[in-house]
Design a protein around this motif. Structure first.
Motif, PDB file in Angstrom:
ATOM      1  N   LEU A  89       0.798  -1.212   0.000  1.00  0.00           N
ATOM      2  CA  LEU A  89       0.000   0.000   0.000  1.00  0.00           C
ATOM      3  C   LEU A  89       0.835   1.267   0.000  1.00  0.00           C
ATOM      4  O   LEU A  89       0.357   2.328  -0.386  1.00  0.00           O
ATOM      5  CB  LEU A  89      -0.922   0.018   1.222  1.00  0.00           C
ATOM      6  CG  LEU A  89      -1.835  -1.199   1.379  1.00  0.00           C
ATOM      7  CD1 LEU A  89      -2.573  -1.126   2.706  1.00  0.00           C
ATOM      8  CD2 LEU A  89      -2.797  -1.303   0.207  1.00  0.00           C
ATOM      9  N   GLY A  90       2.084   1.166   0.462  1.00  0.00           N
ATOM     10  CA  GLY A  90       2.921   2.351   0.531  1.00  0.00           C
ATOM     11  C   GLY A  90       4.324   2.015   0.988  1.00  0.00           C
ATOM     12  O   GLY A  90       4.595   0.906   1.453  1.00  0.00           O
ATOM     13  N   VAL A  91       5.203   2.999   0.805  1.00  0.00           N
ATOM     14  CA  VAL A  91       6.606   2.886   1.208  1.00  0.00           C
ATOM     15  C   VAL A  91       7.054   4.232   1.749  1.00  0.00           C
ATOM     16  O   VAL A  91       6.674   5.274   1.216  1.00  0.00           O
ATOM     17  CB  VAL A  91       7.526   2.519   0.016  1.00  0.00           C
ATOM     18  CG1 VAL A  91       8.953   2.296   0.494  1.00  0.00           C
ATOM     19  CG2 VAL A  91       7.026   1.334  -0.764  1.00  0.00           C
ATOM     20  N   VAL A  92       7.862   4.192   2.795  1.00  0.00           N
ATOM     21  CA  VAL A  92       8.523   5.404   3.266  1.00  0.00           C
ATOM     22  C   VAL A  92      10.024   5.107   3.295  1.00  0.00           C
ATOM     23  O   VAL A  92      10.441   4.030   3.711  1.00  0.00           O
ATOM     24  CB  VAL A  92       7.998   5.873   4.645  1.00  0.00           C
ATOM     25  CG1 VAL A  92       8.275   4.870   5.741  1.00  0.00           C
ATOM     26  CG2 VAL A  92       8.556   7.243   5.014  1.00  0.00           C
ATOM     27  N   TRP A  93      10.811   6.045   2.757  1.00  0.00           N
ATOM     28  CA  TRP A  93      12.267   5.905   2.714  1.00  0.00           C
ATOM     29  C   TRP A  93      12.881   6.981   3.588  1.00  0.00           C
ATOM     30  O   TRP A  93      12.358   8.085   3.704  1.00  0.00           O
ATOM     31  CB  TRP A  93      12.802   6.123   1.296  1.00  0.00           C
ATOM     32  CG  TRP A  93      12.443   5.107   0.289  1.00  0.00           C
ATOM     33  CD1 TRP A  93      13.158   3.981  -0.055  1.00  0.00           C
ATOM     34  CD2 TRP A  93      11.302   5.112  -0.584  1.00  0.00           C
ATOM     35  NE1 TRP A  93      12.522   3.298  -1.061  1.00  0.00           N
ATOM     36  CE2 TRP A  93      11.374   3.970  -1.393  1.00  0.00           C
ATOM     37  CE3 TRP A  93      10.210   5.965  -0.735  1.00  0.00           C
ATOM     38  CZ2 TRP A  93      10.420   3.662  -2.354  1.00  0.00           C
ATOM     39  CZ3 TRP A  93       9.253   5.656  -1.681  1.00  0.00           C
ATOM     40  CH2 TRP A  93       9.363   4.516  -2.475  1.00  0.00           C
ATOM     41  N   LEU A  94      14.026   6.662   4.176  1.00  0.00           N
ATOM     42  CA  LEU A  94      14.823   7.639   4.913  1.00  0.00           C
ATOM     43  C   LEU A  94      16.270   7.463   4.490  1.00  0.00           C
ATOM     44  O   LEU A  94      16.864   6.409   4.698  1.00  0.00           O
ATOM     45  CB  LEU A  94      14.687   7.442   6.424  1.00  0.00           C
ATOM     46  CG  LEU A  94      15.477   8.423   7.287  1.00  0.00           C
ATOM     47  CD1 LEU A  94      14.958   9.849   7.099  1.00  0.00           C
ATOM     48  CD2 LEU A  94      15.402   8.025   8.752  1.00  0.00           C
ATOM     49  N   HIS A  95      16.822   8.477   3.830  1.00  0.00           N
ATOM     50  CA  HIS A  95      18.207   8.472   3.353  1.00  0.00           C
ATOM     51  C   HIS A  95      19.035   9.324   4.306  1.00  0.00           C
ATOM     52  O   HIS A  95      18.930  10.548   4.297  1.00  0.00           O
ATOM     53  CB  HIS A  95      18.306   9.073   1.941  1.00  0.00           C
ATOM     54  CG  HIS A  95      17.518   8.327   0.913  1.00  0.00           C
ATOM     55  ND1 HIS A  95      18.105   7.472   0.031  1.00  0.00           N
ATOM     56  CD2 HIS A  95      16.197   8.305   0.633  1.00  0.00           C
ATOM     57  CE1 HIS A  95      17.189   6.955  -0.755  1.00  0.00           C
ATOM     58  NE2 HIS A  95      16.020   7.443  -0.410  1.00  0.00           N
ATOM     59  N   ALA A  96      19.845   8.690   5.139  1.00  0.00           N
ATOM     60  CA  ALA A  96      20.685   9.425   6.086  1.00  0.00           C
ATOM     61  C   ALA A  96      21.948   9.907   5.384  1.00  0.00           C
ATOM     62  O   ALA A  96      22.456   9.250   4.475  1.00  0.00           O
ATOM     63  CB  ALA A  96      21.052   8.535   7.272  1.00  0.00           C
ATOM     64  N   ASP A  97      22.451  11.066   5.813  1.00  0.00           N
ATOM     65  CA  ASP A  97      23.705  11.560   5.241  1.00  0.00           C
ATOM     66  C   ASP A  97      24.871  10.708   5.756  1.00  0.00           C
ATOM     67  O   ASP A  97      24.714   9.890   6.665  1.00  0.00           O
ATOM     68  CB  ASP A  97      23.910  13.045   5.547  1.00  0.00           C
ATOM     69  CG  ASP A  97      24.107  13.353   7.022  1.00  0.00           C
ATOM     70  OD1 ASP A  97      24.201  12.424   7.839  1.00  0.00           O
ATOM     71  OD2 ASP A  97      24.172  14.537   7.364  1.00  0.00           O
TER      72      ASP A  97
END
Length: 179
Positions: A89-97
């Motif tokens: 149903l959905g995706v959340v991404w978190l790209h850390a530095d």
């Protein structure tokens, strides 16, 4: 590449949305490509443009792989799956530095389920994850016309500012020590 299964278990959640809809959230897996393709097939052209800042006519294998293959990077992706149908149903991404001080988020939901609270729940889970990783800030970019996402960010405590170089874009930031 070694996979830390304990981290996978830590970020698995069963959610119940307001209408009793049961959702399972877990970290993305390498073999989620067909589920991602199906998710994208349920996202309107307009919602795709709001998310990717461009119209996308086809999803190449490389494009799909880029949404899934997070190995070796400072990226977390959590997927939401309908417990009854097993559809994504959905995706959340978190790209850390590289310094693991801040991260940029992105979220994508099926167009036919917007407004049911899943985006809110995924954003809160992403914020919880960022805090657990020791990040001090989460950033994002949202098209000025994406009023629903801007409203949700404001409600979650993000500071919203118009980008000085591109007036059609808002930069959003959440200071996690204040959260």
């Amino acid at each position: 590449m070694s996979i830390d299964r304990s981290a996978d278990l830590q970020w698995q959640r069963h959610l119940v949305l307001g209408d009793g809809w049961r959702i399972f959230v877990r970290p993305i897996k390498q073999n989620d490509d067909l589920m991602i393709r199906d998710l994208l097939a349920h996202v309107s052209k307009e919602d795709l443009r709001l998310r990717f800042f461009d119209s996308i006519k086809e999803f190449s294998p490389q494009f799909i792989a880029g949404l899934i293959d997070i190995g070796g990077l400072h990226v977390t992706a959590l997927v939401a799956i309908d417990e009854a149908s097993s559809e994504m149903l959905g995706v959340v991404w978190l790209h850390a530095d590289a310094l693991r001080k801040s991260g940029e988020y992105a979220i994508l939901l099926r167009s036919d389920i917007k407004g049911k609270g899943l985006g809110w729940d995924l954003m809160q889970l992403m914020i919880e994850h960022a805090k657990s990783e020791g990040l001090s800030r989460i950033d994002g970019q949202i098209l000025q016309e994406n009023s629903i996402m801007l409203k949700m960010c404001r409600e979650l405590g993000f500071e919203v500012k118009t980008d000085l170089e591109d007036r059609g874009v808002c930069n959003v930031a959440l200071m996690l020590e204040d959260y």
